[in-house]
Write an enzyme that holds these catalytic residues in place. Structure first.
Site, short mmCIF file in Angstrom:
data_model
loop_
_atom_site.label_atom_id
_atom_site.label_comp_id
_atom_site.label_asym_id
_atom_site.label_seq_id
_atom_site.Cartn_x
_atom_site.Cartn_y
_atom_site.Cartn_z
CG HIS A 147 -1.63 1.30 1.45
ND1 HIS A 147 -2.52 1.88 0.56
CD2 HIS A 147 -1.51 2.17 2.50
CE1 HIS A 147 -2.93 3.04 1.06
NE2 HIS A 147 -2.33 3.24 2.22
CG HIS A 154 1.27 6.96 4.36
ND1 HIS A 154 1.63 6.28 3.22
CD2 HIS A 154 0.03 6.52 4.68
CE1 HIS A 154 0.65 5.47 2.87
NE2 HIS A 154 -0.33 5.59 3.73
CD GLU A 171 -2.99 5.00 11.38
OE1 GLU A 171 -4.16 4.64 11.52
OE2 GLU A 171 -2.57 5.65 10.39
CG ASP A 172 -1.10 1.01 10.56
OD1 ASP A 172 -1.89 1.27 11.49
OD2 ASP A 172 -1.35 1.25 9.36
CG ASP A 179 -3.65 6.75 2.79
OD1 ASP A 179 -3.24 5.58 2.73
OD2 ASP A 179 -4.41 7.17 3.67
CG ASP A 216 -25.79 17.32 -21.25
OD1 ASP A 216 -26.52 16.46 -20.70
OD2 ASP A 216 -25.50 18.39 -20.72
#
Length: 697
Positions: A48, A72, A76-77, A139, A260
């Site tokens: 990712h 990034h 956090e992970d 992301d 259209d």
């Protein structure tokens, strides 16, 4: 998934001076930190951030942005820390990674609060460095591409809704239309699966039945333009399913009624060629009136520039055409990223980030999650109109905007001081909607301040947030003033005099932030007299009787009439006017409700603190309510209106409440100076042959 050498080669292809070793280190670091983590698709998790970095290379962004994309999710992970990233990759990358990290989901909040908090953090991070926005948009786009792997339908829909309401509009606001369209498409597929399947099926059928029709029209346009000596490129496509569905919903029409569906793009070398191409197309095919827009002379707030027109090609077939230079097209598709200023070490032009300043101002002014979401959506959505100051400065506003919105768009201080407006030299009410090309002059006063009533017609998030903030500040100041008067009376009950030190200590004991906080708490009845006395002088309230036997106020608190202030509200049940004896009801966390002393509601008993009130000597009147029974014959209503006019009373509201021959009963709200003024009017009504009965309510 991009391999390590492929990613590095991509960066070096447009930034040959990039630090190859640093890029390799960032790639290896994210692979090691994410280790054996898996995504919902079953792919390694590190795929990712690598794909997000790949999206950043497509935009040819700088090395620090690529490394931020790779890293990034590590803080956090994984076990990675911001300090470690700063040590290995530098302070700038650490700051950017921290900015993206702060946007992580907050699972303990409700959906609206979570969305608002994400948006709040998003805007703060963006205000420090817009590269945070670019990484976060990439992301979110990659997450949307793999959203179908998530098993929970509720979670898929929640993410899709958040993408549709926040991230797609943000992508549009920085001019990244490719990102916006794909986000909308993927969200639409999750939120309205049946509509998505139906529309894509219809488009496929049109494509099959009219095979080559798009190419045929594109060729006709190209031949006509080439015949005029223009060097151009023409490309055509069917509109996106979400765009078609949105138009069906807005116009309340079926798929067959959308005429259209096809859209064409004409790319030229120069601005002059854009207008020349427009002339050729309008001379060759009939243009549809009202469908031409010139975003070259007046670009959108995100910097988008193009000419838009709609033509009738043949057999009543309508097609949309966008005409722009190749440079405009590149900027329009990728907006802020297409000419990212970090490459040159400069700053983004005001046209690109002016809207961001408005969002940051809204962020500061909004008091809760729902208000923040409401105001930011207003700032990010809505079609635009253009209005001018008398000196010719151009401002873009949403459709339906009023002079109040215009004033706050020019400057918050101008909006706060507005008392009137001129549109094209003519005096108009502040609630008048603006139209394209209006010249707006704001009339201001030093003594003016934002009114709560403005919220009923202000439409921009910036104006509404500023009005609400001003109203809250005014209300707080007025409640603090009430609290100060009540505080002075509490102090007089103490056994001995106190100094400023005792007040400061009381604020600490009550765990409040300031002296003003204490006065507000007293004014809102969140603290009773005994609590305040004990905080000021511990033990001083022990000898005092129960609250109901405490001495009455020595000094009544003065209120004014028609504009009693945010802290006071004249009761609807008795409509007190100057001259009535009045009393205030104070409930915890609320303003003071003003009643006449003989109000029936008071006789029934109320759960509230009573405050002795009086009318201020500067009172400017109040609204009195009357009930009048008129004879049902021509001219009686006019005679009653004439009585009001002769007595200089303005009718605020008039309502017929009963029709029973030979009488019609009306309830009338009147602006009156005082009780004597109201009494004279009632006497005049009773003396009239047109009126059977008149009474005050």
């Amino acid at each position: 998934m991009l391999r390590q050498y492929e990613l590095v080669e991509r960066v070096l292809s447009y930034a040959p001076d990039a630090d190859e070793a640093m890029l390799n280190r960032a790639y290896v670091y994210t692979v090691q930190k994410h280790g054996t983590q898996k995504r919902a698709s079953g792919d390694p998790y590190f795929s990712h951030p690598v794909e997000v970095a790949g999206l950043m290379t497509e935009l040819k962004l700088d090395q620090e942005t690529i490394m931020t994309a790779l890293l990034h999710d590590t803080v956090e992970d994984t076990l990675a820390t911001t300090e470690e990233i700063e040590r290995l990759f530098g302070a700038n990358v650490a700051r950017l990674v921290d900015g993206v990290t702060k946007l992580s989901k907050i699972e303990t909040m409700t959906e609206s609060e979570r969305a608002a908090e994400n948006l709040r953090k998003f805007l703060l991070a963006m205000s420090e460095d817009l590269r945070v926005l670019l990484v976060k948009l990439a992301d979110r786009l990659h997450n949307m591409r793999t959203l179908h792997f998530i098993r929970s339908e509720d979670k898929r829909r929640r993410i899709a809704r958040e993408t549709m309401e926040i991230y797609a509009p943000l992508a549009q606001r920085v001019g990244m239309y490719e990102y916006m369209r794909e986000m909308q498409m993927l969200s639409f597929q999750q939120l309205e699966p049946e509509a998505y399947a139906t529309i894509t099926g219809r488009l496929e059928a049109i494509r099959t039945e009219g095979e080559g029709e798009v190419d045929t029209i594109a060729l006709a346009f190209k031949q006509a333009l080439a015949g005029a000596g223009l060097s151009i490129e023409v490309a055509g496509r069917e509109k996106h399913p979400y765009s078609i569905w949105k138009k069906m919903a807005e116009r309340h029409v079926s798929f067959e009624q959308i005429t259209d569906i096809m859209a064409f793009r004409v790319l030229t070398d120069t601005v002059e060629d854009c207008y020349a191409a427009l002339g050729v197309l309008h001379q060759t095919w009939q243009m549809i009136p009202g469908r031409f827009k010139d975003y070259i002379s007046t670009p959108k707030m995100n910097g988008y520039r193009s000419l838009h027109t709609s033509l009738i090609y043949s057999n009543a077939m309508r097609v949309e055409v966008q005409i722009k230079t190749r440079e405009m097209h590149q900027t329009n598709e990728y907006g802020l990223a297409a000419h990212w200023a970090y490459k040159q070490g400069g700053t983004q032009p005001d046209a690109q980030v002016g809207w961001l300043r408005d969002l940051i101002e809204i962020l500061d002014a909004s008091s809760d999650a729902e208000e923040l979401l409401e105001n930011t959506k207003m700032a990010m959505y809505q079609d635009r109109i253009f209005a001018f100051t008398p000196k010719g400065s151009l401002f873009q506003l949403p459709k339906g905007a009023t002079p109040i919105d215009f004033a706050f768009a020019v400057h918050t201080d101008l909006g706060a001081a507005a008392v009137g407006a001129k549109i094209n030299g003519r005096h108009v009410p502040l609630r008048t909607p603006l139209v394209n090309g209006d010249v707006v002059e704001i009339i201001k006063s030093r003594t003016s301040e934002p009114q709560l009533s403005w919220l009923s017609f202000a439409v921009t998030g910036k104006a509404r947030a500023a009005i609400r903030r001003a109203v809250r500040q005014k209300e707080r100041a007025e409640i603090a003033a009430i609290g100060r008067k009540l505080y002075d009376e509490i102090v007089e009950r103490l056994p001995s005099n106190i100094g400023k030190k005792a007040l400061a200590e009381a604020v600490k004991r009550l765990k409040l932030g300031s002296e003003e906080d204490l006065m507000v708490a007293i004014g809102q009845a969140r603290l009773d007299d005994r609590q305040v006395m004990e905080a000021l002088m511990p033990g001083s309230a022990a000898h005092m009787p129960e609250a109901e036997d405490w001495p009455k106020q020595k000094r009544a608190i003065a209120v004014r009439g028609l504009t009693p202030g945010m802290a006071f509200k004249l009761a609807e049940c008795c409509h007190p006017v100057p001259g009535d004896r009045i009393v205030g009801l104070r409930r915890p966390g609320m303003g003071v409700e003003v009643h006449s002393i003989d109000c029936l509601e008071l006789a029934n008993g109320v759960d509230a603190d009573w405050i002795d009130l009086s009318w201020d000597a500067r009172t400017d009147g109040a609204i009195g309510r009357l009930r009048a029974e008129l004879y049902n014959r021509p001219g009686t209503l006019a005679e009653m209106a004439g009585i009001f006019a002769k007595n200089h009373a303005n009718v605020v509201n008039l309502e017929m409440t009963q029709r029973e021959n030979p009488f019609h009963t009306y309830v009338i709200d009147l602006e009156v100076r005082d009780l004597a003024h109201l009494t004279r009017i009632i006497s005049a009504l009773r003396a009239s042959d047109a009126i059977a009965q008149a009474d005050r309510i």
